[in-house]
Design a protein around this motif. Structure first.
Motif, PDB file in Angstrom:
ATOM      1  N   LEU A  84      -2.006 -35.042  17.696  1.00  0.00           N
ATOM      2  CA  LEU A  84      -1.796 -33.610  17.476  1.00  0.00           C
ATOM      3  C   LEU A  84      -1.238 -32.919  18.716  1.00  0.00           C
ATOM      4  CD1 LEU A  84      -4.908 -32.487  15.390  1.00  0.00           C
ATOM      5  CD2 LEU A  84      -2.512 -32.368  14.679  1.00  0.00           C
ATOM      6  N   ALA A  85      -1.539 -33.493  19.884  1.00  0.00           N
ATOM      7  CA  ALA A  85      -1.042 -32.922  21.140  1.00  0.00           C
ATOM      8  C   ALA A  85       0.374 -33.372  21.461  1.00  0.00           C
ATOM      9  CB  ALA A  85      -1.974 -33.319  22.282  1.00  0.00           C
ATOM     10  N   SER A  86       0.886 -34.328  20.710  1.00  0.00           N
ATOM     11  CA  SER A  86       2.179 -34.929  21.028  1.00  0.00           C
ATOM     12  C   SER A  86       3.343 -34.110  20.467  1.00  0.00           C
ATOM     13  CB  SER A  86       2.251 -36.351  20.454  1.00  0.00           C
ATOM     14  OG  SER A  86       2.418 -36.299  19.036  1.00  0.00           O
ATOM     15  N   ASP A  87       4.544 -34.446  20.907  1.00  0.00           N
ATOM     16  CA  ASP A  87       5.747 -33.787  20.405  1.00  0.00           C
ATOM     17  C   ASP A  87       5.952 -34.059  18.913  1.00  0.00           C
ATOM     18  OD1 ASP A  87       6.169 -32.832  22.951  1.00  0.00           O
ATOM     19  OD2 ASP A  87       7.676 -34.332  23.479  1.00  0.00           O
ATOM     20  N   ASP A  88       5.429 -35.181  18.437  1.00  0.00           N
ATOM     21  CA  ASP A  88       5.579 -35.530  17.019  1.00  0.00           C
ATOM     22  C   ASP A  88       4.882 -34.526  16.095  1.00  0.00           C
ATOM     23  OD1 ASP A  88       7.004 -37.761  17.721  1.00  0.00           O
ATOM     24  OD2 ASP A  88       5.331 -39.153  17.497  1.00  0.00           O
ATOM     25  N   ALA A  89       3.890 -33.804  16.627  1.00  0.00           N
ATOM     26  CA  ALA A  89       3.109 -32.876  15.802  1.00  0.00           C
ATOM     27  C   ALA A  89       3.475 -31.413  16.073  1.00  0.00           C
ATOM     28  CB  ALA A  89       1.615 -33.100  16.043  1.00  0.00           C
ATOM     29  N   ALA A  90       4.673 -31.189  16.598  1.00  0.00           N
ATOM     30  CA  ALA A  90       5.076 -29.837  17.011  1.00  0.00           C
ATOM     31  C   ALA A  90       5.118 -28.833  15.863  1.00  0.00           C
ATOM     32  CB  ALA A  90       6.443 -29.888  17.700  1.00  0.00           C
ATOM     33  N   TYR A  91       5.268 -29.305  14.634  1.00  0.00           N
ATOM     34  CA  TYR A  91       5.396 -28.390  13.486  1.00  0.00           C
ATOM     35  C   TYR A  91       4.113 -28.322  12.658  1.00  0.00           C
ATOM     36  CZ  TYR A  91       8.278 -25.612  10.263  1.00  0.00           C
ATOM     37  OH  TYR A  91       8.818 -24.583   9.526  1.00  0.00           O
TER      38      TYR A  91
END
Length: 240
Positions: A217-224
């Motif tokens: 959730l903290a990663s760039d993959d979860a930005a949206y």
């Protein structure tokens, strides 16, 4: 195994010296981030900066953030994990039993989110992850105070999302179910077996399974993803 995160971040985890908090800190360290933990006593895992803080005291929170900022720069990822229980049936629960748990678990999260938001707004980037519980969604006899505090985190995260979402800041809730920790290990085997029967997965989660969801959730993959409640409960709560 360790590797460098593509974008190393400054991460602060409250209550990061044991249980789920410790596992979260270890996961972020393994991913190559700059990790600090707050603790009232004890130490965070190897590779972390441990700062003394009490989430019921705004001044101590401010001092802890100032210490982390001096060492690592502004906090970019906040994991509000610190929490207490004081389980009692409603008729036996005092007002102090209720307010103490809410002050630590819910108002404590508010205090750290408010302090972290200053740097996040300036940077136009932030990841706020609040550690709730399946109990906050399902309720639990003898845990009115705890369930109320953990349920309140959902409203907090969704309101933060509406206020700060346009500034590159996300706020999400992770709701663990039964986890293999020191607290569950001391339960009688018959009690543990009874609990496992209610879990479709038929087992408790490991602390690592919760930590990896939080790190994602903290990663760039979860930005949206923002304002979400992510259950890590083996199907116990069915994503309420």
């Amino acid at each position: 195994m360790t590797f460098s995160a593509p974008n190393p971040r400054t991460v602060l985890i409250t209550g990061g010296n044991r249980g789920i908090g410790l596992a979260i800190a270890e996961e972020f360290v393994a991913q190559g981030h700059r990790v600090a933990v707050t603790a009232r006593s004890g130490q965070g895992p190897e590779g972390t900066l441990t700062v003394r803080a009490d989430v019921t005291d705004a001044a101590s929170i401010d001092a802890a953030f100032t210490e982390v900022e001096a060492a690592y720069g502004p906090v970019e990822v906040l994991v509000a994990n610190a929490g207490i229980t004081r389980d009692l049936l409603l008729m036996r629960m005092t007002e102090e039993d209720f307010t103490d748990v809410v002050d630590t678990n819910l108002t404590g999260a508010f205090r750290v989110v408010k302090r972290a938001s200053k740097g996040m707004m300036k940077a136009r980037f932030g990841r706020i992850i609040l550690v709730s519980s399946v109990v906050g969604l399902l309720g639990s006899a003898g845990q009115i105070n705890y369930a109320a505090s953990k349920s309140g985190l959902v409203g907090l995260a969704r309101s933060v999302t509406r206020e700060l979402g346009s500034r590159g800041i996300t706020a999400n809730v992770v709701a663990p179910g039964f986890i293999e920790t020191e607290m569950t290990a001391v339960l009688p085997e018959a009690t543990q077996a009874e609990y496992r029967k209610s879990i479709p997965a038929g087992r408790f989660a490991t602390t690592d399974e919760v930590a990896k969801v939080i790190a994602w959730l903290a990663s760039d993959d979860a930005a949206y993803i923002s304002g979400a409640v992510i259950p890590v409960d083996g199907g116990l709560g069915m994503g309420h």
